[in-house]
Scaffold this motif. Sequence first.
Motif, PDB file in Angstrom:
ATOM      1  N   ALA A 214       0.821  -1.216   0.000  1.00 16.73           N
ATOM      2  CA  ALA A 214       0.000   0.000   0.000  1.00 16.73           C
ATOM      3  C   ALA A 214       0.852   1.263   0.000  1.00 16.73           C
ATOM      4  CB  ALA A 214      -0.917   0.011   1.221  1.00 16.73           C
ATOM      5  N   MET A 215       2.170   1.098   0.012  1.00 16.43           N
ATOM      6  CA  MET A 215       3.065   2.241   0.142  1.00 16.43           C
ATOM      7  C   MET A 215       3.830   2.481  -1.157  1.00 16.43           C
ATOM      8  SD  MET A 215       4.492   1.654   4.011  1.00 16.43           S
ATOM      9  CE  MET A 215       5.139   0.033   3.654  1.00 16.43           C
ATOM     10  N   PRO A 216       4.441   3.655  -1.303  1.00 13.04           N
ATOM     11  CA  PRO A 216       5.239   3.930  -2.510  1.00 13.04           C
ATOM     12  C   PRO A 216       6.343   2.894  -2.697  1.00 13.04           C
ATOM     13  CG  PRO A 216       4.894   5.937  -1.242  1.00 13.04           C
ATOM     14  CD  PRO A 216       4.387   4.816  -0.394  1.00 13.04           C
ATOM     15  N   LEU A 217       6.670   2.604  -3.947  1.00 10.99           N
ATOM     16  CA  LEU A 217       7.704   1.624  -4.256  1.00 10.99           C
ATOM     17  C   LEU A 217       9.054   2.016  -3.648  1.00 10.99           C
ATOM     18  CD1 LEU A 217       8.444  -0.963  -5.802  1.00 10.99           C
ATOM     19  CD2 LEU A 217       8.873   0.459  -7.813  1.00 10.99           C
ATOM     20  N   ALA A 218       9.269   3.305  -3.455  1.00  7.16           N
ATOM     21  CA  ALA A 218      10.535   3.788  -2.890  1.00  7.16           C
ATOM     22  C   ALA A 218      10.780   3.240  -1.490  1.00  7.16           C
ATOM     23  CB  ALA A 218      10.545   5.318  -2.855  1.00  7.16           C
ATOM     24  N   VAL A 219       9.714   2.925  -0.765  1.00  3.68           N
ATOM     25  CA  VAL A 219       9.871   2.368   0.582  1.00  3.68           C
ATOM     26  C   VAL A 219      10.495   0.977   0.511  1.00  3.68           C
ATOM     27  CG1 VAL A 219       8.643   1.603   2.654  1.00  3.68           C
ATOM     28  CG2 VAL A 219       7.958   3.716   1.507  1.00  3.68           C
ATOM     29  N   THR A 220      10.006   0.151  -0.421  1.00  2.00           N
ATOM     30  CA  THR A 220      10.573  -1.192  -0.612  1.00  2.00           C
ATOM     31  C   THR A 220      12.036  -1.094  -1.049  1.00  2.00           C
ATOM     32  OG1 THR A 220       8.393  -2.036  -1.252  1.00  2.00           O
ATOM     33  CG2 THR A 220      10.313  -3.380  -1.832  1.00  2.00           C
ATOM     34  N   THR A 221      12.306  -0.186  -1.977  1.00  2.00           N
ATOM     35  CA  THR A 221      13.682   0.012  -2.442  1.00  2.00           C
ATOM     36  C   THR A 221      14.590   0.418  -1.289  1.00  2.00           C
ATOM     37  OG1 THR A 221      12.853   0.724  -4.594  1.00  2.00           O
ATOM     38  CG2 THR A 221      15.125   1.289  -4.061  1.00  2.00           C
ATOM     39  N   ARG A 222      14.072   1.286  -0.437  1.00  2.00           N
ATOM     40  CA  ARG A 222      14.860   1.758   0.712  1.00  2.00           C
ATOM     41  C   ARG A 222      15.160   0.610   1.672  1.00  2.00           C
ATOM     42  NH1 ARG A 222      16.655   6.831  -0.412  1.00  2.00           N
ATOM     43  NH2 ARG A 222      17.094   8.032   1.459  1.00  2.00           N
ATOM     44  N   LEU A 223      14.164  -0.229   1.926  1.00  2.00           N
ATOM     45  CA  LEU A 223      14.335  -1.330   2.865  1.00  2.00           C
ATOM     46  C   LEU A 223      15.311  -2.383   2.357  1.00  2.00           C
ATOM     47  CD1 LEU A 223      10.626  -1.886   4.005  1.00  2.00           C
ATOM     48  CD2 LEU A 223      12.518  -1.229   5.504  1.00  2.00           C
ATOM     49  N   LEU A 224      15.139  -2.767   1.102  1.00  2.00           N
ATOM     50  CA  LEU A 224      15.873  -3.924   0.583  1.00  2.00           C
ATOM     51  C   LEU A 224      17.185  -3.568  -0.111  1.00  2.00           C
ATOM     52  CD1 LEU A 224      12.955  -6.060  -0.868  1.00  2.00           C
ATOM     53  CD2 LEU A 224      14.194  -6.434   1.260  1.00  2.00           C
ATOM     54  N   GLU A 225      17.228  -2.443  -0.789  1.00  2.00           N
ATOM     55  CA  GLU A 225      18.401  -2.122  -1.592  1.00  2.00           C
ATOM     56  C   GLU A 225      19.289  -1.062  -0.945  1.00  2.00           C
ATOM     57  OE1 GLU A 225      17.219  -1.338  -5.641  1.00  2.00           O
ATOM     58  OE2 GLU A 225      15.684  -2.909  -5.573  1.00  2.00           O
ATOM     59  N   THR A 226      18.696   0.051  -0.561  1.00  2.00           N
ATOM     60  CA  THR A 226      19.504   1.127   0.028  1.00  2.00           C
ATOM     61  C   THR A 226      20.114   0.702   1.357  1.00  2.00           C
ATOM     62  OG1 THR A 226      18.025   2.747  -0.993  1.00  2.00           O
ATOM     63  CG2 THR A 226      19.523   3.541   0.726  1.00  2.00           C
ATOM     64  N   HIS A 227      19.288   0.133   2.247  1.00  2.00           N
ATOM     65  CA  HIS A 227      19.755  -0.203   3.599  1.00  2.00           C
ATOM     66  C   HIS A 227      19.963  -1.703   3.820  1.00  2.00           C
ATOM     67  CE1 HIS A 227      19.244   3.915   4.824  1.00  2.00           C
ATOM     68  NE2 HIS A 227      17.945   3.910   4.598  1.00  2.00           N
ATOM     69  N   ASP A 228      19.419  -2.529   2.939  1.00  2.00           N
ATOM     70  CA  ASP A 228      19.502  -3.979   3.125  1.00  2.00           C
ATOM     71  C   ASP A 228      19.184  -4.346   4.582  1.00  2.00           C
ATOM     72  OD1 ASP A 228      19.861  -6.649   2.777  1.00  2.00           O
ATOM     73  OD2 ASP A 228      21.893  -6.522   1.976  1.00  2.00           O
ATOM     74  N   VAL A 229      17.945  -4.044   4.959  1.00  2.00           N
ATOM     75  CA  VAL A 229      17.560  -4.126   6.364  1.00  2.00           C
ATOM     76  C   VAL A 229      17.665  -5.549   6.928  1.00  2.00           C
ATOM     77  CG1 VAL A 229      15.082  -4.519   6.011  1.00  2.00           C
ATOM     78  CG2 VAL A 229      15.852  -3.190   7.982  1.00  2.00           C
ATOM     79  N   LEU A 230      17.623  -6.567   6.068  1.00  2.00           N
ATOM     80  CA  LEU A 230      17.768  -7.945   6.563  1.00  2.00           C
ATOM     81  C   LEU A 230      19.144  -8.175   7.180  1.00  2.00           C
ATOM     82  CD1 LEU A 230      15.964  -9.933   3.720  1.00  2.00           C
ATOM     83  CD2 LEU A 230      15.257  -9.784   6.120  1.00  2.00           C
ATOM     84  N   LEU A 231      20.153  -7.428   6.714  1.00  2.00           N
ATOM     85  CA  LEU A 231      21.484  -7.538   7.310  1.00  2.00           C
ATOM     86  C   LEU A 231      21.542  -6.907   8.699  1.00  2.00           C
ATOM     87  CD1 LEU A 231      23.919  -6.858   4.317  1.00  2.00           C
ATOM     88  CD2 LEU A 231      23.254  -9.047   5.326  1.00  2.00           C
ATOM     89  N   LEU A 232      20.513  -6.148   9.049  1.00  2.00           N
ATOM     90  CA  LEU A 232      20.400  -5.599  10.399  1.00  2.00           C
ATOM     91  C   LEU A 232      19.505  -6.468  11.284  1.00  2.00           C
ATOM     92  CD1 LEU A 232      19.822  -1.805   9.556  1.00  2.00           C
ATOM     93  CD2 LEU A 232      21.952  -2.875  10.295  1.00  2.00           C
ATOM     94  N   LEU A 233      18.445  -7.003  10.692  1.00  2.00           N
ATOM     95  CA  LEU A 233      17.447  -7.729  11.483  1.00  2.00           C
ATOM     96  C   LEU A 233      17.976  -9.059  12.015  1.00  2.00           C
ATOM     97  CD1 LEU A 233      14.250  -7.085   9.322  1.00  2.00           C
ATOM     98  CD2 LEU A 233      15.039  -5.833  11.337  1.00  2.00           C
ATOM     99  N   VAL A 234      18.764  -9.764  11.219  1.00  2.00           N
ATOM    100  CA  VAL A 234      19.269 -11.067  11.664  1.00  2.00           C
ATOM    101  C   VAL A 234      20.249 -10.919  12.832  1.00  2.00           C
ATOM    102  CG1 VAL A 234      20.534 -13.137  10.999  1.00  2.00           C
ATOM    103  CG2 VAL A 234      18.833 -12.156   9.432  1.00  2.00           C
ATOM    104  N   PRO A 235      21.248 -10.032  12.751  1.00  2.00           N
ATOM    105  CA  PRO A 235      22.107  -9.830  13.928  1.00  2.00           C
ATOM    106  C   PRO A 235      21.345  -9.325  15.147  1.00  2.00           C
ATOM    107  CG  PRO A 235      23.122  -8.889  11.973  1.00  2.00           C
ATOM    108  CD  PRO A 235      21.723  -9.262  11.594  1.00  2.00           C
ATOM    109  N   LEU A 236      20.293  -8.525  14.907  1.00  2.00           N
ATOM    110  CA  LEU A 236      19.489  -8.025  16.020  1.00  2.00           C
ATOM    111  C   LEU A 236      18.741  -9.172  16.698  1.00  2.00           C
ATOM    112  CD1 LEU A 236      18.761  -5.409  17.461  1.00  2.00           C
ATOM    113  CD2 LEU A 236      16.822  -5.154  15.911  1.00  2.00           C
ATOM    114  N   MET A 237      18.279 -10.131  15.910  1.00  2.00           N
ATOM    115  CA  MET A 237      17.640 -11.321  16.462  1.00  2.00           C
ATOM    116  C   MET A 237      18.614 -12.066  17.384  1.00  2.00           C
ATOM    117  SD  MET A 237      14.870 -13.359  16.276  1.00  2.00           S
ATOM    118  CE  MET A 237      14.069 -13.142  14.686  1.00  2.00           C
ATOM    119  N   GLU A 238      19.853 -12.153  16.967  1.00  2.00           N
ATOM    120  CA  GLU A 238      20.864 -12.858  17.770  1.00  2.00           C
ATOM    121  C   GLU A 238      21.235 -12.067  19.020  1.00  2.00           C
ATOM    122  OE1 GLU A 238      23.204 -15.113  14.107  1.00  2.00           O
ATOM    123  OE2 GLU A 238      23.782 -13.069  14.645  1.00  2.00           O
TER     124      GLU A 238
END
Length: 334
Positions: A214-238
């Motif tokens: 429901a949000m602008p495509l730029a939000v997805t781009t920011r999450l996955l490409e600009t910041h690669d947020v999964l590289l933050l979430l997995v270490p945070l889980m640990e």
Amino acid sequence: ITGTGADGQDDDFLPTFVDLTPFEVDHFVQGLQEMELSDVGSPKWLTQHEHLEKLNWTAHTQAKEGHDEFVIDQFNTSEKVPILILDLILIEVWKEKVWPLLKGKIANLSSLRTYIPVYHEATVANLLEICLFHRTSCEEAGDALVDLVDYCVRKLRHLLAWPNDELVRQIASAKECTEWDSVRILDEQFSEVEFQVCMCTISIVRFLTDHRVAMPLAVTTRLLETHDVLLLLVPLMEKAPWVRKNRINGRIEKFEEHKWQAVEADDEGRLPKLHSQLWLTIYNLVMDQECRARYDMTSFRRENLLRLRRYINEVVVDQLPPLTNLHRTLEELS
């Protein structure tokens, strides 16, 4: 309501925790305005802070009790969610650039007056958290969500950059506090508020991934490409900064409902709420077909995700059944 500070001066603008009427909500929300950095701490800024405190309290009361959530509806119809995001970033800049220059000079003033600008960020983050639970709020926020993603990533990086015992310092005894000077007390309050804000951003990121389509495509781009947020979430889980061991009694505590709570013996197997939020965020990003198509799965990114497999067990899956599909996907990646 007014109170008296340690210096004997009246502390105005102490928030009154009484549910607002629909007319008050309409008046307060319509009156929200963009502030400048120079406005922080001024009478009009303090008035707006008081209004946001009351709106936040009412919004949470409505959500908990299942009442008509007219606070959220008013924010959406008045298109004021972007104002909240702007206010959040404004006070973040103020805390980073202005607060270090002021704290030494205002440390001996009324404790409440000096605490309000620091605590303001937590109030706004908490209100945004409950707004963005609703898809309509995400739609209304529009392009402002790109700035919100950047903000949330900065907070997640803060959680990863500091050891857990330094994010929020545990006090071993009352004697330890008596040895602190006024500046040290303000620094400890600052750290506590910063931690609360960071915990709110975990939920905010989860809601952003819930309503991604429901949000602008730029939000997805920011999450996955600009910041690669999964590289933050997995270490945070640990790292799990929302769980700690009490220095005094040795009991395990978890951070829930904006405070540390002891984990009862019969509750040890239950996932903390923030842990669940993080799992659901990762699930949303990994299992979404469009996200997977946009996410270039390099060997480094694959190894990062595969670290999650050790945490998916029967106890976790019983509480979060969708993780069965996530585990299957991770096995396919390997």
